[in-house]
Scaffold this active site. Structure first.
Site, PDB file in Angstrom:
ATOM      1  N   ASP A   5       0.854  -1.195   0.000  1.00  0.00           N
ATOM      2  CA  ASP A   5       0.000   0.000   0.000  1.00  0.00           C
ATOM      3  C   ASP A   5       0.890   1.245   0.000  1.00  0.00           C
ATOM      4  O   ASP A   5       1.924   1.266   0.678  1.00  0.00           O
ATOM      5  CB  ASP A   5      -0.871  -0.013   1.280  1.00  0.00           C
ATOM      6  CG  ASP A   5      -2.080   0.912   1.192  1.00  0.00           C
ATOM      7  OD1 ASP A   5      -1.934   2.050   0.733  1.00  0.00           O
ATOM      8  OD2 ASP A   5      -3.175   0.480   1.604  1.00  0.00           O
ATOM      9  N   GLY A  10      -4.796   4.714   2.811  1.00  0.00           N
ATOM     10  CA  GLY A  10      -4.822   3.746   3.915  1.00  0.00           C
ATOM     11  C   GLY A  10      -4.021   4.225   5.114  1.00  0.00           C
ATOM     12  O   GLY A  10      -3.401   5.300   5.106  1.00  0.00           O
ATOM     13  N   TYR A 115     -14.811   7.534 -12.472  1.00  0.00           N
ATOM     14  CA  TYR A 115     -14.528   6.471 -11.505  1.00  0.00           C
ATOM     15  C   TYR A 115     -15.078   5.131 -12.024  1.00  0.00           C
ATOM     16  O   TYR A 115     -14.345   4.139 -12.131  1.00  0.00           O
ATOM     17  CB  TYR A 115     -15.144   6.825 -10.145  1.00  0.00           C
ATOM     18  CG  TYR A 115     -15.188   5.653  -9.199  1.00  0.00           C
ATOM     19  CD1 TYR A 115     -14.026   4.978  -8.846  1.00  0.00           C
ATOM     20  CD2 TYR A 115     -16.412   5.192  -8.683  1.00  0.00           C
ATOM     21  CE1 TYR A 115     -14.067   3.878  -8.007  1.00  0.00           C
ATOM     22  CE2 TYR A 115     -16.448   4.099  -7.840  1.00  0.00           C
ATOM     23  CZ  TYR A 115     -15.283   3.444  -7.506  1.00  0.00           C
ATOM     24  OH  TYR A 115     -15.337   2.347  -6.686  1.00  0.00           O
TER      25      TYR A 115
END
Ligand code: UDP
Length: 297
Positions: A5, A10, A115
């Protein structure tokens, strides 16, 4: 299990302690290849993406770059590392404004925002990679992910989602919440969505990882709730009134998105444990109450 990540969305403390962690970006080919090799990865679960409809309407390039171009690098790396299964976080936004609800997987795919388009482009790449490279895949089309487990909840640095924003008002962290559009062709004029618990989404991933499972699956509860109904449920769960301000529509929002998840139930054996909105909101409220500032990092 290895988590890879870049932590732009996150949080390091949201990574389960049993997992290895590599801080890296999907555009870093060398780091990604090394991480896959060291993990001896057999399956890739691809969650990494930008996922805000309104942001994608203002900055489409970010969505095509991160979700499509960087996603492609992960696909290439997965093939090179001889990964045999790829589970992709897709979205109901691939359907655009559906002709009917509940939405089944065979409805036409006409996204109405970048998106949704970026996720659809990735789904199409997956189909070609399966055909040409034999990479088995499952694309899980989430409806509105919500709720929390005992340890993990929703903490975005810039919070745009409905449930956490309403709960922030109940917690006294915001003076009011906003409703984006009250003139939609729905029973009370506000958008209708199908909210699905993150623990149920997680369970679907475990089922999708089983050998032989492949294809496209909707994940939702088959029940639509309007923005006003969500706000009322939050008020009830938190036992606090929530001040609301009505705003114009948000660009790119379809009026009504409700899933038929019959295919996932039949073929994956998926059975949601928390299908009711109230239970979903209760779990979110418990988490926000316990972690008013979210994750520490
Ligand atoms: N929404 C709203 N006020 C907010 C956030 C969202 O009225 O503060 C609406 C939004 O227009 C959409 C629904 O609530 O119709 C769910 O939005 P969210 O951003 O949570 O998820 P999305 O449907 O965009 O994935």
């Amino acid at each position: 299990m290895t988590v890879y990540d870049n932590l732009t969305e996150g949080h390091r403390s949201a990574v389960d302690k049993r997992s290895a962690f590599v801080h890296g970006d999907l555009s870093d080919d060398a780091r990604l290849a090394q991480a896959l090799q060291e993990a001896k990865a057999e399956t890739v679960l691809h969650f990494a993406a930008n996922a805000l409809v309104s942001e994608s309407m203002a900055n489409p390039g970010k969505y095509f770059r991160n979700n499509v171009a960087s996603g492609l690098r992960l696909l290439e790396a997965a093939v090179a590392a001889r990964v045999n299964k790829f589970v992709f976080s897709s979205t109901c936004a691939v359907y655009g404004v559906p002709d009917r609800v509940p939405i089944t997987e065979d409805l036409p795919l006409h996204p109405v925002n970048p998106y949704g388009e970026s996720k659809l482009m990735f789904e199409k790449m997956l189909q070609w990679y399966q055909r040409i490279h034999g990479l088995e895949f499952v694309a899980l089309r989430y409806f509105n992910a919500a709720g929390a487990s005992e340890r993990f909840g929703e903490h975005h640095r810039l919070e745009t989602h409905l449930i956490p924003n309403v709960l922030k008002v109940a917690l006294g962290q915001k003076p009011h919440c906003e409703i984006y559009g009250t003139d939609y062709p729905t029973s009370d004029g506000t958008c209708v969505r199908d909210y699905v618990h993150i623990v149920d989404l997680a369970q679907a991933h475990l089922l999708a990882m089983e050998p032989g499972k492949q294809g496209f699956y909707n994940l939702g509860n088959g029940e639509g709730y309007s923005v006003r109904q969500v706000i009322r449920t939050c008020e009830k769960v938190a036992d606090k009134p929530v001040k609301v301000i009505e705003r114009p529509r948000r660009d790119g929002d379809p009026p009504r998105l409700v899933a038929s998840a019959n295919k996932a139930m039949k073929e994956l054996g998926w059975k949601p444990k928390y299908p009711k909105l109230e239970a979903i909101v209760e779990s979110a409220w418990r988490w926000h109450h316990k972690h008013p500032n979210g994750y520490p990092d």
